[in-house]
Design an enzyme around this catalytic site. Structure first.
Site, PDB file in Angstrom:
ATOM      1  N   GLY A 192       0.686  -1.218  -0.141  1.00 44.55           N
ATOM      2  CA  GLY A 192       0.090  -0.016   0.133  1.00 44.55           C
ATOM      3  C   GLY A 192       0.924   1.353  -0.024  1.00 44.55           C
ATOM      4  N   ASN A 193       0.836   1.895  -1.105  1.00 43.55           N
ATOM      5  CA  ASN A 193       1.744   3.000  -1.111  1.00 43.55           C
ATOM      6  C   ASN A 193       0.967   4.323  -1.161  1.00 43.55           C
ATOM      7  OD1 ASN A 193       0.639   3.075  -3.975  1.00 43.55           O
ATOM      8  ND2 ASN A 193       2.522   2.644  -5.055  1.00 43.55           N
ATOM      9  N   GLY A 194      -0.262   4.586  -0.466  1.00 46.12           N
ATOM     10  CA  GLY A 194      -0.945   5.688  -0.063  1.00 46.12           C
ATOM     11  C   GLY A 194      -0.081   6.609   0.662  1.00 46.12           C
ATOM     12  N   SER A 195      -0.686   7.621   1.219  1.00 43.95           N
ATOM     13  CA  SER A 195      -0.189   8.470   2.319  1.00 43.95           C
ATOM     14  C   SER A 195       0.400   7.555   3.641  1.00 43.95           C
ATOM     15  CB  SER A 195      -0.960   9.648   2.479  1.00 43.95           C
ATOM     16  OG  SER A 195      -2.181   9.255   2.985  1.00 43.95           O
ATOM     17  N   TYR A 208       0.642  11.143  -3.252  1.00 44.34           N
ATOM     18  CA  TYR A 208      -0.009  11.146  -1.877  1.00 44.34           C
ATOM     19  C   TYR A 208       1.022  11.889  -0.928  1.00 44.34           C
ATOM     20  CZ  TYR A 208      -2.846   7.336  -3.579  1.00 44.34           C
ATOM     21  OH  TYR A 208      -3.935   6.458  -4.457  1.00 44.34           O
ATOM     22  N   LYS A 220      -7.501   0.271   9.923  1.00 40.97           N
ATOM     23  CA  LYS A 220      -8.445   0.791  10.862  1.00 40.97           C
ATOM     24  C   LYS A 220      -9.950   0.817  10.406  1.00 40.97           C
ATOM     25  CE  LYS A 220      -5.039   3.690  13.153  1.00 40.97           C
ATOM     26  NZ  LYS A 220      -4.448   4.985  13.415  1.00 40.97           N
ATOM     27  N   GLY A 230      -2.590   3.932  16.697  1.00 42.31           N
ATOM     28  CA  GLY A 230      -2.372   5.039  17.495  1.00 42.31           C
ATOM     29  C   GLY A 230      -2.647   6.568  16.988  1.00 42.31           C
ATOM     30  N   LYS A 265     -12.941   4.644  16.450  1.00 45.08           N
ATOM     31  CA  LYS A 265     -12.516   6.434  16.357  1.00 45.08           C
ATOM     32  C   LYS A 265     -13.045   7.036  15.067  1.00 45.08           C
ATOM     33  CE  LYS A 265      -8.560   6.042  13.798  1.00 45.08           C
ATOM     34  NZ  LYS A 265      -8.083   6.961  12.790  1.00 45.08           N
ATOM     35  N   ASP A 307      -5.543   8.095  19.498  1.00 47.76           N
ATOM     36  CA  ASP A 307      -6.125   8.236  18.308  1.00 47.76           C
ATOM     37  C   ASP A 307      -7.308   8.911  18.062  1.00 47.76           C
ATOM     38  OD1 ASP A 307      -5.702   7.515  15.660  1.00 47.76           O
ATOM     39  OD2 ASP A 307      -6.129   5.570  15.795  1.00 47.76           O
ATOM     40  N   THR A 329      -7.675  11.963  15.702  1.00 45.51           N
ATOM     41  CA  THR A 329      -8.469  12.025  14.613  1.00 45.51           C
ATOM     42  C   THR A 329      -9.795  13.012  14.571  1.00 45.51           C
ATOM     43  OG1 THR A 329      -7.980   9.737  14.456  1.00 45.51           O
ATOM     44  CG2 THR A 329      -9.818  10.103  12.907  1.00 45.51           C
TER      45      THR A 329
END
Length: 333
Positions: A9-12, A50, A107, A137, A192, A245, A249
């Protein structure tokens, strides 16, 4: 010997965590489905889609070849949208080295099955729970990529595996702790996002800090109720994967779920909010599966119910808030 880590997974968040691992001295292979983006990462030493403008450490190599990414990996880190995990993992399972520890950064709770991500990993990859770890976290990806000090918690049934991964991602700016409470850490990370949607909706409606503080506090209460019903350690919810977290968030403009909720609170439709947010806001789908999980365990989660009614049933936020506030009075605990 250098620790080798495959990050799927090369997202942010995947890219930011790959930076943490490389800064900790690991050799990191960063997988993404688009070969063009992998080539751009390798040639420019940035992730232009990203994390534009952020220089990546030399220890990261990008690839669109899952087998190449997995080769020789001590740890396989999964950082993809939670609802795509099962489908993707079917194709990756045979590629992972037999003794690698699989680490979930996701998550969410799976729609339909109400399974936590570690449960999906153990089921699909056919590995014992002791080989599945979770990291969670207050870890907003842009702040991690800027190397701002942050902490997280690594959870695994096998404490030694948690300690090994702790060492693999411990840097001067990223401080991981360990626990064996996988259930509590995963629930904190998933719920969360739902509470952040509620806080974002309140923001979009122009409601004040009392409202937001109340949602955060009562949101933590319903998360803890669910956790206790599922056998989690109640102390986990006062820690990094719970309150830590949740605060980040619910309060940060960098939070996708908070931003998504704000757009709904301002009157956008679900489709308009999806288009405006662009990246995945996990709570949008997970709110339904979290509510399903609560129903299965006989746990009341009124804020989660309210979010589902707004996001998926089209209830106007003002009506939903009035209904939430008109619930019968009761003791705090």
């Amino acid at each position: 010997m250098t620790t080798r880590v495959a990050v799927f997974g090369n997202g942010s968040w995947g890219t930011a965590f790959a930076m943490v691992l490389a800064d900790a001295g690991c050799e990191v292979s960063l997988w993404g489905r688009r070969a063009a983006l992998a080539d751009a990462i390798n040639s420019s030493r940035t992730n232009p889609d990203y994390l534009p403008g952020v220089a990546l450490p030399a220890g990261i190599t990008a690839t669109a070849d899952a087998a190449r990414a997995a080769e020789g990996a001590d740890f396989a880190v999964l950082c993809i949208p939670s609802q795509t995990l099962r489908e993707n993992l079917v194709g990756w399972t045979g590629l992972l080295p037999a003794q690698s520890v699989i680490v979930s950064l996701m998550k969410g709770v799976e729609l339909g099955t109400a399974k936590r991500m570690s449960e999906v990993v153990a089921e699909v990859a056919k590995v014992p729970e002791e080989r599945v770890a979770v990291l969670s976290g207050p870890n907003l990806s842009k702040e991690i990529a800027a190397r701002h000090p942050a902490a997280a918690v690594v959870a695994c049934r096998d404490e030694d595996a948690a300690v090994r991964f702790q060492a693999a991602c411990h840097t001067p700016y990223f401080r991981p702790y360990t626990t064996t409470d996988v259930v509590g850490v995963e629930l904190g990370g998933a719920v969360k996002n739902v509470i952040a949607l509620a806080v974002g909706i309140a923001n979009g409606m122009g409601l004040g800090d009392n409202t937001k503080a109340s949602l955060i506090t009562r949101g933590l209460a319903e998360t803890t109720r669910l956790g206790l019903a599922m056998g989690a350690d109640p102390h986990t919810f006062a820690g990094l994967a719970g309150m830590g977290d949740l605060v980040a968030t619910c309060s940060s403009p960098l939070s996708r779920n908070n931003t998504f909720g704000m757009n709904l609170g301002r009157g956008m439709t679900l489709q308009e909010a999806v288009a405006a947010t662009k990246q995945t806001a996990e709570g949008v789908k997970s709110c339904e599966s979290v509510l399903d999980l609560a129903t299965r365990h006989g746990v009341e989660m009124p804020i989660t119910e309210t979010v589902v009614s707004i996001v998926h049933e089209g209830k106007p936020p003002l009506v939903a808030v009035k209904e939430l506030m008109s619930r019968s009075a009761k003791p705090e605990r």
